[in-house]
Design a protein around this motif. Structure first.
Motif, mmCIF file in Angstrom:
data_model
loop_
_atom_site.group_PDB
_atom_site.id
_atom_site.type_symbol
_atom_site.label_atom_id
_atom_site.label_comp_id
_atom_site.label_asym_id
_atom_site.label_seq_id
_atom_site.Cartn_x
_atom_site.Cartn_y
_atom_site.Cartn_z
ATOM 1 N N SER A 152 23.997 3.603 52.002
ATOM 2 C CA SER A 152 22.649 3.631 51.433
ATOM 3 C C SER A 152 22.282 2.325 50.737
ATOM 4 O O SER A 152 21.152 2.161 50.272
ATOM 5 C CB SER A 152 22.526 4.795 50.436
ATOM 6 N N ILE A 153 23.241 1.419 50.632
ATOM 7 C CA ILE A 153 22.945 0.126 49.989
ATOM 8 C C ILE A 153 21.901 -0.605 50.807
ATOM 9 O O ILE A 153 22.038 -0.777 52.024
ATOM 10 C CB ILE A 153 24.223 -0.715 49.848
ATOM 11 N N SER A 154 20.855 -1.051 50.149
ATOM 12 C CA SER A 154 19.727 -1.687 50.827
ATOM 13 C C SER A 154 19.389 -3.017 50.175
ATOM 14 O O SER A 154 20.042 -3.454 49.212
ATOM 15 C CB SER A 154 18.504 -0.771 50.772
ATOM 16 N N ASP A 155 18.335 -3.646 50.675
ATOM 17 C CA ASP A 155 17.883 -4.921 50.102
ATOM 18 C C ASP A 155 17.548 -4.769 48.624
ATOM 19 O O ASP A 155 17.713 -5.704 47.839
ATOM 20 C CB ASP A 155 16.656 -5.430 50.861
ATOM 21 N N LYS A 156 17.059 -3.606 48.234
ATOM 22 C CA LYS A 156 16.724 -3.373 46.828
ATOM 23 C C LYS A 156 17.949 -3.556 45.941
ATOM 24 O O LYS A 156 17.890 -4.223 44.893
ATOM 25 C CB LYS A 156 16.153 -1.967 46.655
ATOM 26 N N HIS A 157 19.069 -2.986 46.366
ATOM 27 C CA HIS A 157 20.296 -3.071 45.566
ATOM 28 C C HIS A 157 20.882 -4.485 45.593
ATOM 29 O O HIS A 157 21.425 -4.956 44.590
ATOM 30 C CB HIS A 157 21.311 -2.056 46.090
ATOM 31 N N VAL A 158 20.759 -5.142 46.731
ATOM 32 C CA VAL A 158 21.177 -6.543 46.807
ATOM 33 C C VAL A 158 20.335 -7.382 45.863
ATOM 34 O O VAL A 158 20.834 -8.299 45.209
ATOM 35 C CB VAL A 158 21.062 -7.075 48.254
ATOM 36 N N GLY A 159 19.059 -7.037 45.758
ATOM 37 C CA GLY A 159 18.170 -7.744 44.834
ATOM 38 C C GLY A 159 18.602 -7.607 43.388
ATOM 39 O O GLY A 159 18.519 -8.565 42.606
ATOM 40 N N TYR A 160 19.058 -6.408 43.009
ATOM 41 C CA TYR A 160 19.569 -6.210 41.642
ATOM 42 C C TYR A 160 20.739 -7.146 41.392
ATOM 43 O O TYR A 160 20.841 -7.784 40.340
ATOM 44 C CB TYR A 160 20.039 -4.760 41.455
ATOM 45 N N TRP A 161 21.653 -7.188 42.367
ATOM 46 C CA TRP A 161 22.837 -8.059 42.239
ATOM 47 C C TRP A 161 22.418 -9.524 42.160
ATOM 48 O O TRP A 161 22.898 -10.266 41.289
ATOM 49 C CB TRP A 161 23.754 -7.832 43.445
ATOM 50 N N TYR A 162 21.542 -9.937 43.038
ATOM 51 C CA TYR A 162 21.124 -11.345 43.106
ATOM 52 C C TYR A 162 20.438 -11.782 41.812
ATOM 53 O O TYR A 162 20.712 -12.868 41.286
ATOM 54 C CB TYR A 162 20.176 -11.529 44.291
ATOM 55 N N GLU A 163 19.575 -10.928 41.300
ATOM 56 C CA GLU A 163 18.870 -11.258 40.059
ATOM 57 C C GLU A 163 19.849 -11.473 38.910
ATOM 58 O O GLU A 163 19.723 -12.419 38.121
ATOM 59 C CB GLU A 163 17.894 -10.133 39.711
#
Length: 419
Positions: A152-163
């Protein structure tokens, strides 16, 4: 939220807290104060080891029924190694379970011998810390990583990490963090069989501008002079106001050996006299050593590294005891040492940084690796593209990016460093 109920049982069922990272039983469950992080988990021992399973239910009776069936399956061989993928519901692996599976794999737990890779304790900790960082970031966003599935990991969760990581860490450290988190997801896809795409592949980091300046002859000998004449004490920060003595009797020889061989820390401090061979074809001595870093990264044997012994290096080796020690198994640097090679590596690095600041208190500091950069810079001018055979890098692109000082490379100097 109520604390999970747990009773004494013979089926391996216990309560596991993902906050405490501990498991609890009927007699000590009251010690855990993190009810929201508690989960039922069962562990069953069998002839080849142990099997574990986490349950999503918060009801004791349901968890106990599942634990009874799980133990029965393990004892009957239903969950053997040949049917491991049948045992796992690939569409229902939680993020926390996936993280544990990945870390167990990296630690070699239940990994077939031919697939095990030798990974340093330092790198294992780095892997663990970066996976834990991703989990903590998701938890801070109120995501239940015990329930949310890995696919279920999506771009949204990658965005949290990246930020988070781009705000907290330097550009230079981000590539390692990205590489580890990519390998985590890739492991679940390629080794476990989870059907998903790796959303971290879309992450593009800013290119690091590498400082490729070499050290000059004047700078190098001023550092050597500082070792002999400046204060060895370094004042550390923090509340303890601790002072460290950075002087070690092998520092000067260590700096010189690094400059004239271009070896990395570990290769330098493990170099022995019987690594030195005489080449009749070329009528010269050469060090022939294993490429430790590349072999550790790839998990495969790599071609040997060849360090030609020119006039400068041979003079240094004579000072270090060439006539008496050649062909022996003793170390070239500090032959009769009483400390570990890792301690020597740290002492060389910290010592060089300290004494460079002693020599040049008003300049930006230099690190020990500048000695390798300097060696490779002069080597590039002497042998050109053929230096790839001597430097152990994967491509000339890597060398141009990290090690070639353009100003020096255009001077047309011979391999004798500083001349």
């Amino acid at each position: 939220m109520m604390r999970l109920k747990i009773e004494k049982n013979n089926y391996g069922l216990r309560v596991y807290c993902t906050k405490c990272k501990k498991q609890y039983y009927h007699h000590n469950i009251n010690q855990c104060k993190h009810e929201e992080y508690q989960h039922y988990k069962s562990i069953v021992s069998y002839s080849n080891g142990r099997k574990a399973k986490m349950y999503k239910t918060k009801k004791y009776d349901e968890a106990l029924i599942s634990a009874i069936q799980f133990k029965k399956d393990v004892k009957n061989g239903v969950l053997n190694e040949d049917s491991i993928k049948d045992m796992i519901n690939l569409n229902n692996i939680s993020i926390i379970d996936a993280a544990n599976m990945f870390l167990e794999y990296k630690h070699g737990i239940d990994v077939p011998l031919h697939l095990k890779k030798e990974i340093s304790k330092k790198h294992l900790n780095e892997i663990k810390n970066n996976v834990q960082l991703f989990i903590n970031i998701l938890r801070d966003k109120k995501i239940n990583i015990e329930m949310m599935t890995i696919d279920s990991i999506s771009d949204k969760h990658v965005g949290y990490w990246y930020e988070y990581v781009t705000e907290k860490y330097s550009i230079g450290s981000l590539s390692t963090k990205l590489k580890i988190i990519k390998s985590f997801i890739n492991h679940m896809i390629e080794e476990v069989g989870v059907v998903m795409k790796n959303p971290f592949k879309k992450v593009i980091l800013d290119e690091v501008l590498c400082n490729v300046n070499s050290i000059t002859k004047e700078e190098f000998f001023n550092v050597i002079d500082a070792v002999e004449n400046k204060t060895p004490f370094q004042q550390l920060g923090g509340n303890r106001k601790e002072r460290k003595n950075r002087y070690k009797p092998y520092l000067v020889n260590g700096f010189k050996l690094a400059l004239h061989t271009g070896l990395r820390h570990e290769e330098l401090v493990t170099l022995t006299w019987n690594d030195l061979f005489f080449s009749r074809k070329n009528n010269c001595y050469m060090f022939v050593i294993d490429n430790l870093k590349v072999e550790r990264i790839t998990g495969k044997k790599f071609k040997k590294k060849y360090i030609p012994v020119g006039e400068d290096l041979f003079e240094l080796l004579q000072e270090l005891g060439f006539e008496d020690l050649k062909e022996s198994e003793l170390y070239v640097l500090e032959p009769k040492r009483t400390i570990s090679y890792k301690t020597m590596m740290a002492n060389l690095s910290k010592g060089f940084s300290h004494y460079y600041k002693q020599a040049y208190p008003n300049r930006e500091g230099m690190k020990f690796k500048v000695l390798r950069k300097t060696y490779l810079t002069y080597l590039n001018k002497e042998v050109g593209k053929n230096m790839i055979e001597l430097s152990s890098h994967g491509s000339m692109k890597t060398l141009q990016k990290h090690y070639i000082d353009e100003e020096i490379a255009t001077r047309g100097l011979n391999m004798r460093i500083f001349e």
